[in-house]
Design a protein around this motif. Sequence first.
Motif, mmCIF file in Angstrom:
data_model
loop_
_atom_site.group_PDB
_atom_site.id
_atom_site.type_symbol
_atom_site.label_atom_id
_atom_site.label_comp_id
_atom_site.label_asym_id
_atom_site.label_seq_id
_atom_site.Cartn_x
_atom_site.Cartn_y
_atom_site.Cartn_z
ATOM 1 N N ARG A 1 -73.422 99.859 6.011
ATOM 2 C CA ARG A 1 -72.674 98.635 6.316
ATOM 3 C C ARG A 1 -71.790 98.900 7.533
ATOM 4 N NH1 ARG A 1 -72.719 100.151 1.447
ATOM 5 N NH2 ARG A 1 -70.646 101.087 1.549
ATOM 6 N N SER A 2 -71.846 98.027 8.483
ATOM 7 C CA SER A 2 -71.163 98.246 9.745
ATOM 8 C C SER A 2 -69.648 98.135 9.608
ATOM 9 C CB SER A 2 -71.644 97.235 10.794
ATOM 10 O OG SER A 2 -70.905 97.370 11.979
ATOM 11 N N PRO B 1 -72.651 90.132 10.850
ATOM 12 C CA PRO B 1 -74.111 89.996 10.774
ATOM 13 C C PRO B 1 -74.754 89.418 12.033
ATOM 14 C CG PRO B 1 -73.128 89.336 8.696
ATOM 15 C CD PRO B 1 -71.991 89.563 9.652
ATOM 16 N N ASP B 2 -74.004 88.636 12.804
ATOM 17 C CA ASP B 2 -74.573 88.047 14.027
ATOM 18 C C ASP B 2 -74.321 88.903 15.264
ATOM 19 O OD1 ASP B 2 -71.859 87.706 14.355
ATOM 20 O OD2 ASP B 2 -71.938 85.521 14.607
ATOM 21 N N GLY B 3 -73.723 90.079 15.082
ATOM 22 C CA GLY B 3 -73.484 90.970 16.217
ATOM 23 C C GLY B 3 -72.120 90.829 16.853
ATOM 24 N N LYS B 4 -71.366 89.832 16.450
ATOM 25 C CA LYS B 4 -70.021 89.661 17.005
ATOM 26 C C LYS B 4 -69.074 90.694 16.383
ATOM 27 C CE LYS B 4 -70.504 84.691 17.857
ATOM 28 N NZ LYS B 4 -69.978 83.328 17.533
ATOM 29 N N PRO B 5 -68.014 91.079 17.116
ATOM 30 C CA PRO B 5 -67.061 92.064 16.569
ATOM 31 C C PRO B 5 -66.351 91.529 15.331
ATOM 32 C CG PRO B 5 -66.801 91.835 18.954
ATOM 33 C CD PRO B 5 -67.695 90.719 18.514
ATOM 34 N N ALA C 1 -72.312 93.509 9.198
ATOM 35 C CA ALA C 1 -73.743 93.684 9.387
ATOM 36 C C ALA C 1 -74.209 94.766 8.417
ATOM 37 C CB ALA C 1 -74.052 94.090 10.827
ATOM 38 N N VAL C 2 -75.356 94.557 7.786
ATOM 39 C CA VAL C 2 -75.871 95.492 6.782
ATOM 40 C C VAL C 2 -77.268 95.957 7.205
ATOM 41 C CG1 VAL C 2 -76.508 95.808 4.374
ATOM 42 C CG2 VAL C 2 -74.543 94.385 4.957
ATOM 43 N N TYR C 3 -77.505 97.267 7.094
ATOM 44 C CA TYR C 3 -78.805 97.848 7.417
ATOM 45 C C TYR C 3 -79.378 98.429 6.126
ATOM 46 C CZ TYR C 3 -76.576 97.270 11.897
ATOM 47 O OH TYR C 3 -75.923 96.722 12.965
ATOM 48 N N ARG D 1 -73.662 104.361 15.345
ATOM 49 C CA ARG D 1 -72.229 104.608 15.520
ATOM 50 C C ARG D 1 -71.505 104.823 14.193
ATOM 51 N NH1 ARG D 1 -70.903 100.054 20.162
ATOM 52 N NH2 ARG D 1 -70.730 101.468 21.929
ATOM 53 N N GLN D 2 -72.103 104.427 13.096
ATOM 54 C CA GLN D 2 -71.411 104.477 11.806
ATOM 55 C C GLN D 2 -71.283 105.924 11.324
ATOM 56 O OE1 GLN D 2 -70.101 101.559 11.068
ATOM 57 N NE2 GLN D 2 -71.253 100.847 12.862
#
Length: 380
Positions: free
Chosen positions: A207-208, A213-217, A232-234, A251-252
């Motif tokens: 999880r970012s 989820p849309d890429g925004k900060p 955002a979730v991978y 980066r996580q």
Amino acid sequence: MLVAKAGKSGRRKSVWRGVPRWARICTVFGAVLTMLSGTALVGTEMLMARYEGAVGKADLFGDQAAGAKEKKSDIKGPLNILLVGIDPRTPTAAPLADSIMILHVPASMDRAYLFSLPRDLYVDIPAFKKANFHGEKTKINAAMSFGSRVPGANPDAARGFELLATTVQNVTGIKRFDAGAIINFTGFQKIVDAMGGVDMYVEREVRSEHKQPDGKPRPGNTRGEGYVGPQAVYPKGTHHLKGWQALDYVRQRYPKNGVPDADYGRQRHQQQFVKAMVGQAFSADVVANPIKLDKVLRAAGQSLIFNGRGNSVVDFGIALKDIRPNTIQMIKLPGGGVFDGKKYLGEQFQDGVPDFFTALHNEQLDPFLLEHPEFQNKTK
């Protein structure tokens, strides 16, 4: 930026005549990203000069100041290439080495070993007169920052790389790097987007910390540190990631976000990302599409500052032409925390790592890895 002029010597032509597809231009993260062009492209010499000219160049090892002359011989192994990833915020901010990778190519030149140094590795950073730095024992990623200082001017990343390279040599025992590169992490997003995305295997759900989820900060937490809001979730499994997603994923580094081994997990994900990019670059979707390939090569060149100690990035691309994603062995160097009482100082290598470096120097990595399989970073 200097533009290399393509030569017309018989030697250059004969080398390219033996390559199935005309261009093997070597760019790197922090690993080497080797890219092939399609046979439909024409104007070999002109295009080679074009892409060579797109790559940033700088004196990363202080060779020019030392009066070194350009190397004129062919590139032969074994080779050690230092790859440093930076994530610059502003031109006035001193760069930190967010990723430190070494690509070791044995004498056979048909495979490679990729390993990372923890950015928090607790080391002695030597004095560096060019930046009026007197030396300090601290985390290794600070060497880039200390060395980049230029009184009265913006920091110089190339100068910082020189001090970092010296520090890494002291840590690993590597006497001399054959090439080096500074990679702008943000630039890799452009490469992935130019390729149309990259396929990556996500080993566990992440999880970012930074992206929605849309890429925004994600917005900052007004009541304390960190961020708030949707993440955002991978999910675990193989996914086709956009540029921002791939960069965000690698980066996580926090256990709370699904990376239980923290920065060591991030190192592993970065190495996996390098191999995935190499594989995507070799795919028919890229090499058989001249328009896409052109975008990829130009994006790669713009993301890189390279120094081959007298050899060009194209020279290295040709020399490393036999290396493929499945011939890059990813290495993990075990480490643990260093504390002064309860104060965390950084990371230190565990037992066995000095033996790994000895095996590297002696060209004995294969038998070492057979005896120590725990040093191999496994991927699906």
